[in-house]
Design an enzyme around this catalytic site. Structure first.
Site, PDB file in Angstrom:
ATOM      1  CG  ASP C  15      -2.388  -0.890   1.739  1.00 28.72           C
ATOM      2  OD1 ASP C  15      -2.175  -2.190   0.536  1.00 28.72           O
ATOM      3  OD2 ASP C  15      -3.424  -0.272   1.625  1.00 28.72           O
ATOM      4  NE  ARG C  94      -1.194   2.810  14.178  1.00 27.22           N
ATOM      5  CZ  ARG C  94      -0.756   1.877  13.685  1.00 27.22           C
ATOM      6  NH1 ARG C  94       0.636   2.714  13.726  1.00 27.22           N
ATOM      7  NH2 ARG C  94      -1.277   1.524  12.699  1.00 27.22           N
ATOM      8  CG  ASP C 123      -4.775   2.598  13.127  1.00 33.09           C
ATOM      9  OD1 ASP C 123      -4.407   2.745  14.138  1.00 33.09           O
ATOM     10  OD2 ASP C 123      -3.537   1.796  12.177  1.00 33.09           O
ATOM     11  CB  SER C 179      -4.261  -6.021   7.080  1.00 35.44           C
ATOM     12  OG  SER C 179      -5.570  -6.273   8.523  1.00 35.44           O
TER      13      SER C 179
END
Lengths: 419, 419, 419, 419
Positions: C15, C94, C123, C179
């Site tokens: 990605d 994050r 996210d 994922s």
């Protein structure tokens, strides 16, 4: 118990005078302590009375400054209000008075603490929890919970008879048909004719405030109250052009002017910690003005979510204080947390005082600190960095759960508009 | 979009009139809906104006009864008050108006909803969340978030020019330098000169209440408000000897008498859901009286711990309603829970109305139900089944944690009384 | 946008590699930042890959120590756990990664931040809220919310085709049908075959923990974890007789030993901030051990009521962190408040590690501080200052409300025991 | 008190046998009640023992079904867990036993209730609050709080001597060096050697669960638990291919299988209502499995914000139950509210049982009701009605407060990554 020293929380009234005598009868060595928390009291006369009855010692402690600075000011800072109406005038005085009692107890190495609080009330809890916290070895004498004492004194008449028999001065004028507790923050009224919650309190009851519709000035007046870290620092009397800058002066001034407008009267039924509901009438002129101003500034100054959390802590702290837990792990913790939030409550509020009420009418942040109020951001006329288009996405994403509920469980029920 | 049908929440004012024209310019088929929630509005004139501009249809929905019964009454029952002062007059009207809009949309199979709410405000959120809840397939047109619309109409002058160019009647008399939202519960004022929170709102601003110190009667008056399950059922006008028994009549009467005393004005800064702080002035005469009465009765009627839980739910519900989530899983749930608590809120409260304020002065339980207020239990003179001796143990056990804290971590810090 | 500098949160995967190329196609100057938060990644290969694609610069930031000390340790101290099960492994990373990104953005005076987070996930919110907090002038590029990008890349095949067309190395081995997000605290698994919440996750999925019933040792092992102010300070490996004393070493050791026992696997459905429910599988070996130990010590060390308040703050903080509000007024406030409570969480806990789980089996206070656990007070055999007689009064007064309810509203409903 | 009837909560053990004799010595008429709540007890032998000592009557009440259906099932439905770990096995049994005691008291018109709970524990509070709730006129005899009784019986040796002197059978085999409380939900262990919280509980202590690492099967097994309105309705034993459909059968089966895997052991320090901290070891095999399944389904089934509110109510209810307030206004209210939320908790959860632990691995909604889990909505591959572009606005508006804080008060403090 011959010779054991008792600290008696003495008021000069009939109850504690009889308790004094009763303790002396039992061979205690009694030290009377009168804490001056701003009540209108002839302390010299009370002292003389106690000595006449036979007190071994009478000590008057001027706790006014401490009461205002260490209890009332923090309560204003924290925004404490019990069951949304009562500003805790009595609840806050109890730990302050207890500190005075404990200091004397320590000085005179007393083993006992006696008080005249009743067995149905909150004050016994407050005094005794404070005593357990501050001097855990102290033993409590609570005559109104003593079986023997209660049998002997079944009503006011028994006390009067005992007083007369023992040469204790009994007020000639008939006492009010209710009981009161007074200090610099408030006067409370309860019991007697007030016990019927559907009986309107007599107009003559109020002592700290005038009748707003009869005696108050018809013109409103404005004061500006400045706060730093949520604590009042200056009160500007716009009419008199004077500033007040110590907590004691500020509160006295606000009591005077608030009282002259009849501000701060409430008539409520409240939930006592011991499980009863009781009716109380309160007048808190200065405290009401301070509470109003602080509340206004706080919502103005604090981030919304910080405010929400702070109010949760405030609600807990309020119950702690009302219930007598001022000195407790949880109250200390809650207070420290709230103080952290209040670091950002800096600024001033203009309060209009009118007969019977006051309200905030203007406010601004202090020049030194920053302000979350952003005139440009909120303006209809300029963008101020706000992108209106973002709101569409904000709403749509917030609607996801709302729509999912419909998908899963069917339409929301809607009231028909034609009935 | 030729021919696609838009429901426009039309008010008759400059903004929505221009939006109407702008939508028509884009070939929409526009149905204007005016929801009558009690605002003072010439609906006939507004209808005519919309038709003159070219609206394909104008529908006036009388939502007053539904507004009072399905939104205001529950809000009173739940005790909703935002940030402790704002009675949610506008927030409550939005879902009610939305229901009217959705009914029309459904009836005319409209694909679009347009409104004139700004991109910085709460109302866009409220209207659109309701729309997503009630008619999830409806598409929203929010011109004040439309980049093209915003570029074209950068200020009031652009709207006026567009109106004049399109033959839209523009009020000759200058509009007030603030914006208002009115309905049967309140009028709100914000923006314009009110954007500076330190500027006192002009005395001329208020429409629903008189100046309490100038125009109100000097004699107070009393009303008795009866509640069943926390809902107002009768308002007794003790002066006029009349009773009001439908929600609409009760609210109208209380608005009239409350307004005549200048009751229910507030001036606050509040936290909007979109993250801004804004200044608002509100007048809510009848709502303030109802809130005051309900609050008094609730504390009187509910068990202390049930009350504590109920208030947590109330605080959550208040934010849901303010933020626009009336139709949401969480609001429906909170309302059901609060209704459960309110089953026990039955009785009556006497409210004294005075210039500028009102307060509860007496209350009693309804004859039918029971009452947790126990005059005998609380009495100073009789036991009522309460054993005072128990309180000593109650306090001592409550002190265990307090004492343990001292044992483990040392004495509580105490402010010195001599400074 | 020719020449404008974009910071791309680059992972080396398909990605973000395609996004890198797509950004370069649009003439951006792209600086790839890889934050090493402990994921098993070949950073050298990833760097090389980015440079091959054409990145103007690639910066690898070693954020492991900061991640552990500034995010994970505080989370353990605060006891954060989302919806009672998820230890926030991704949520905590994050803000840490964002700080790295912002530092690079500042250094290279970048105007844009690009990331590969999807439009349905948490996210995107976390990265962007952090960016708004730390560098409010930065503009966000979120390709997976870009209409043009989404049209072009409608599925994995489109990305692969684009990659192959542009000489971007595509992993030969088929990617897992889910994922993952990995860092030193945890690995998460979601999407793909996991989207059906009723399908059991394949046994082969787990990477950080062995199958407890197949590969773990059959003998349990014990570790002792020491805390100061709620923060882990020493981990004693009783089997290996080694101590670990830096956060990074402690966590690595606990991950190793916890992983070897298969500890810390959960399979949950959780509520995302954007309003969806999603299914996730997580493995958090070391974090689970630390959480377990801290929880045990906290209840042991804190006063009951302080604990209650702290948990309210903890629950709020957990949502703040999960939702992306690490850098926000409310999170900073909540963290400060919780830290205050944790001052008293000092001591050590013995944890038994067994295949698939761990549990606390012993604990004691640190010698230096005090302890609220009082063996004498709780003993069946000695009084320890506790007066059992007091309990009678305690109970009786607590019963007042309970009895009043019966008096007012009749007996409690009781389920019949014979059915 | 000659002839006055006492209901004695009799267990057959040394303490209550001596209390029985002691009551008889004081001329009470003693009716022993043994409530069968699933403890392994020889009720016939206990009955005989009591009659031998001289009990006027012995009544064994089979309360198992009521315990499971009216107390345990609601507790599972509400998700009750004290201080995040204790499943309230003893707390829930107390009101159930109290109902049995009160029924007998009513039947025999007894004036007194006696129990053998200690003065430092929670059980005295639970029994007596229930008694006050259910039969407010009943008088309590709590020998372990009786000054005279406590003086006479200062330790176990005094009880043994008294028993032997009075021909009361005393167990020959030495009792365990801790005390236990057992019922169909759990067995608890406390006191004695467990009073030192840093001493690991002996492996021999556990009775309801095997040592998971020594005696449990090495192969995991799966069960599927179905819920309606949050209440377990079916337990499918996938290995045995049998279903269990009554609460009692379900719990027994889960206890058996859970016990055979050694599931549900905890070792904790907890906060007692009377202010002490105590150490307890508990085993709750079936309850742990049910709790795990319910928790999983609840987060899966409930709207996020409804869940948040429900958990606040749950936390309050947990404390009510632990503290003994099962029959109280607040507990009844909280339970009703939680039941409302649970209306939507319908579906099934697959639980994997492994040696020492269990965990949820799959779940789905019941076919009949709807489900908020939306596989299409959350999918990475399809839109499902979600517009990713909306998320940008969602984030930006959520960032308004975060950015305003920076504007007003400066940058957020950020930990340096290079240390």
């Amino acid at each position: 118990m011959t010779g054991a020293t008792v600290i008696l929380a003495y008021s000069g009234g009939l109850d504690t005078s009889c308790i004094l005598k009763w303790l002396l009868d039992q061979q205690y060595n009694v030290i009377c302590v009168l804490a001056d928390v701003g009540q209108k009291e002839d302390f010299v006369a009370a002292e003389k009375k106690a000595l006449n009855i036979g007190a071994n010692k009478v000590i008057v402690v001027d706790a006014k400054q401490s009461f205002v600075e260490d209890y009332i000011w923090p309560a204003i800072q924290m925004g404490l209000i019990y069951e949304e109406r009562y500003l805790l005038g009595t609840s806050l005085a109890r730990p302050c008075i207890s500190v005075a009692l404990m200091e004397v107890a320590r000085q005179y190495d007393a083993k006992y603490l006696a008080h005249g609080a009743t067995g149905k009330g909150n004050d016994q809890v407050r005094f005794e929890l404070c005593a357990y916290a501050l001097k855990p070895d102290l033993k409590i004498i609570a005559p109104w919970r003593d079986v023997e004492f209660c049998r002997r004194f079944q009503g006011r008449q028994d006390l009067i008879a005992y007083a007369q028999a023992n040469g204790i001065e009994v007020s000639a004028k008939p006492s009010t048909p209710w009981s009161t507790d007074a200090n610099i923050l408030h006067i409370s009224y309860e019991s007697g004719v007030l016990e019927d919650p559907n009986t309107v309190a007599p107009a003559s009851l109020y002592e700290m405030t005038v009748d707003p519709l009869v005696q108050a000035p018809r013109q409103p007046v404005r004061v500006v109250i400045h706060f730093e870290h949520g604590l009042p620092t200056i009160v500007e009397d716009l009419s008199g052009k004077r500033d007040y800058r110590t907590p004691l002066e500020m509160l006295k001034f606000l009591n005077d002017v608030g009282g002259s407008y009849g501000i701060g009267r409430i008539d409520i039924v409240e939930n006592r910690y011991v499980g009863l509901k009781s009716r109380g009438v309160y007048e808190t002129p200065g405290g009401t003005i301070l509470y109003t101003a602080h509340q206004d500034l706080e919502v103005f100054a604090l981030d919304r979510e910080v405010l929400r959390t702070k109010q949760v802590l405030r609600d807990r702290m309020t119950d702690y204080v009302y219930n007598g837990f001022w000195f407790s792990p949880e109250a200390i913790y809650a207070q420290r947390c709230i103080e952290l939030a209040e670091q950002k409550v800096n600024g001033q509020v203009t309060i209009e005082l009118a007969p019977g009420y006051c309200r905030a009418i203007a406010r601004k942040a202090s020049e030194a600190g920053g302000s979350l109020y952003n005139e440009q951001l909120v303006s209809m006329d300029v963008h101020g960095g706000y992108v209106p288009q973002d709101a569409g996405g904000f709403i749509a994403i917030n609607a996801v759960r709302i729509r999912e509920h419909v998908r899963a469980f069917g339409p929301y029920e809607v009231a028909k508009q034609t009935k």
